[in-house]
Design a protein around this motif. Structure first.
Motif, PDB file in Angstrom:
ATOM      1  N   LYS A   1      34.241   7.937 -60.112  1.00 31.98           N
ATOM      2  CA  LYS A   1      34.294   6.720 -59.319  1.00 31.98           C
ATOM      3  C   LYS A   1      35.639   6.541 -58.616  1.00 31.98           C
ATOM      4  O   LYS A   1      35.694   6.032 -57.505  1.00 31.98           O
TER       5      LYS A   1
ATOM      6  N   CYS B   1      21.056   8.746 -51.545  1.00 28.93           N
ATOM      7  CA  CYS B   1      22.082   7.969 -52.249  1.00 28.93           C
ATOM      8  C   CYS B   1      22.004   6.526 -51.770  1.00 28.93           C
ATOM      9  O   CYS B   1      21.196   6.175 -50.893  1.00 28.93           O
TER      10      CYS B   1
ATOM     11  N   ASN C   1      26.072   5.444 -55.251  1.00 28.89           N
ATOM     12  CA  ASN C   1      25.166   5.807 -56.333  1.00 28.89           C
ATOM     13  C   ASN C   1      24.450   7.099 -55.973  1.00 28.89           C
ATOM     14  O   ASN C   1      23.825   7.191 -54.917  1.00 28.89           O
TER      15      ASN C   1
ATOM     16  N   PRO D   1      20.114   6.503 -57.195  1.00 27.87           N
ATOM     17  CA  PRO D   1      19.871   5.063 -57.336  1.00 27.87           C
ATOM     18  C   PRO D   1      18.413   4.731 -57.634  1.00 27.87           C
ATOM     19  O   PRO D   1      17.487   5.393 -57.167  1.00 27.87           O
TER      20      PRO D   1
END
Length: 289
Positions: A109, A237, A257, A260
């Motif tokens: 992240k 994504c 993500n 997702p």
């Protein structure tokens, strides 16, 4: 032939099945919570019980609906290992999967946040810390969340020690709505507003989802999204953005993500996401099957 693999209670799996039916695409279903699957490496076959699975592309999701994975780590790990095995088999056979260049890469992240800034997204004021003198900031104006995901965001003033489990994000608190933009393939983008009174709508599942039909509302975020997802090797994504306090249209990047969930968003957009997924998996497979 598309193999659709995942938990029998996963609404995302059922959305893809329905899209395959609606578009007359051939498919097989493997419910990983119901069937024993194994890979016979010597004969190079993937079987469910005794039946050889025939397919040229795969949509697979780890089963996060059959169990409470936050309290049952072993079952969570098992689900991801199923997902890993199926994707590995597909890759070795040259079959079509989503995000093929990202299967064995760890999502980081912090790295994604830095790259998002490089490619044109605006970021909220952000600190990454394993310890920090929190008296120098107004705790009510910030949120905290773990740097590696796996837990929700909370208002900093509601958390005694944000660093109890190691380094954490300390980040400027933004306000509702969130904006989520899905990318499916090169050219399909589908966007939504999520209005919620919570800091993190996942905590109480209290978001109201609105489909954004007018692309001009989010078009300024498309080029940064394309650059970031291309860099990360993601053809499927979603990016999450959130509005800066006191503004109408200024949205800040939260995260990208890589797999997702989409079923509730899909309903709001009349099936655009699921159709995009099966179209993407169907294109370029052997014999068009």
């Amino acid at each position: 032939m598309i193999l659709i693999a995942g938990g029998s209670l996963d609404p995302n799996i059922h959305a893809v099945i329905q899209a395959a039916k609606d578009n007359n695409y051939k498919y097989n279903v493997l419910y990983t919570d119901r069937h024993m699957a194994f890979w016979d490496i010597n004969n190079n076959t993937l079987l469910a019980s005794t039946q050889k699975l025939q397919f040229y592309s795969v949509f697979s999701r780890p089963d996060v609906f059959t169990y409470d994975y936050y309290s049952q780590v072993r079952q969570r790990n098992s689900a991801y290992k199923w997902h890993h095995m199926i994707h590995t088999y597909a890759l070795t056979q040259g079959h079509r999967i989503l995000n093929p260049n990202h299967v064995f890469q760890e999502t980081t992240k912090i790295y994604n946040l830095l790259k998002a800034k490089e490619f044109g997204f605006d970021l909220p004021e952000t600190y990454v810390a394993g310890d920090m003198d929190l008296n120098i900031i107004d705790r009510t104006a910030y949120i905290t969340k773990p740097v590696d995901g796996g837990a929700h965001a909370f208002s900093l003033d509601e958390v005694d020690d944000p660093f109890v489990n190691g380094p954490a994000f300390i980040q400027e608190k933004l306000e509702t709505p969130d904006m989520r933009i899905f990318r499916v393939g090169a050219n399909l983008f589908v966007a939504f507003y999520l209005h919620s009174p919570s800091v993190d709508y996942r905590e109480r599942q209290d978001a109201t989802v609105t489909y954004i039909e007018n692309e001009s509302v989010y078009e300024e975020y498309l080029q940064p999204l394309i650059k970031l997802s291309d860099h990360l090797g993601l053809e499927y994504c979603a990016v999450d953005l959130k509005r800066k306090q006191g503004t109408e249209k200024e949205f800040k990047f939260l995260e990208i993500n890589t797999l997702p969930m989409f079923s509730e968003f899909d309903k709001k957009s009349d099936g655009k996401i699921a159709k995009g997924i099966v179209d993407l998996l169907y294109t370029g497979t052997n014999d068009g099957e």
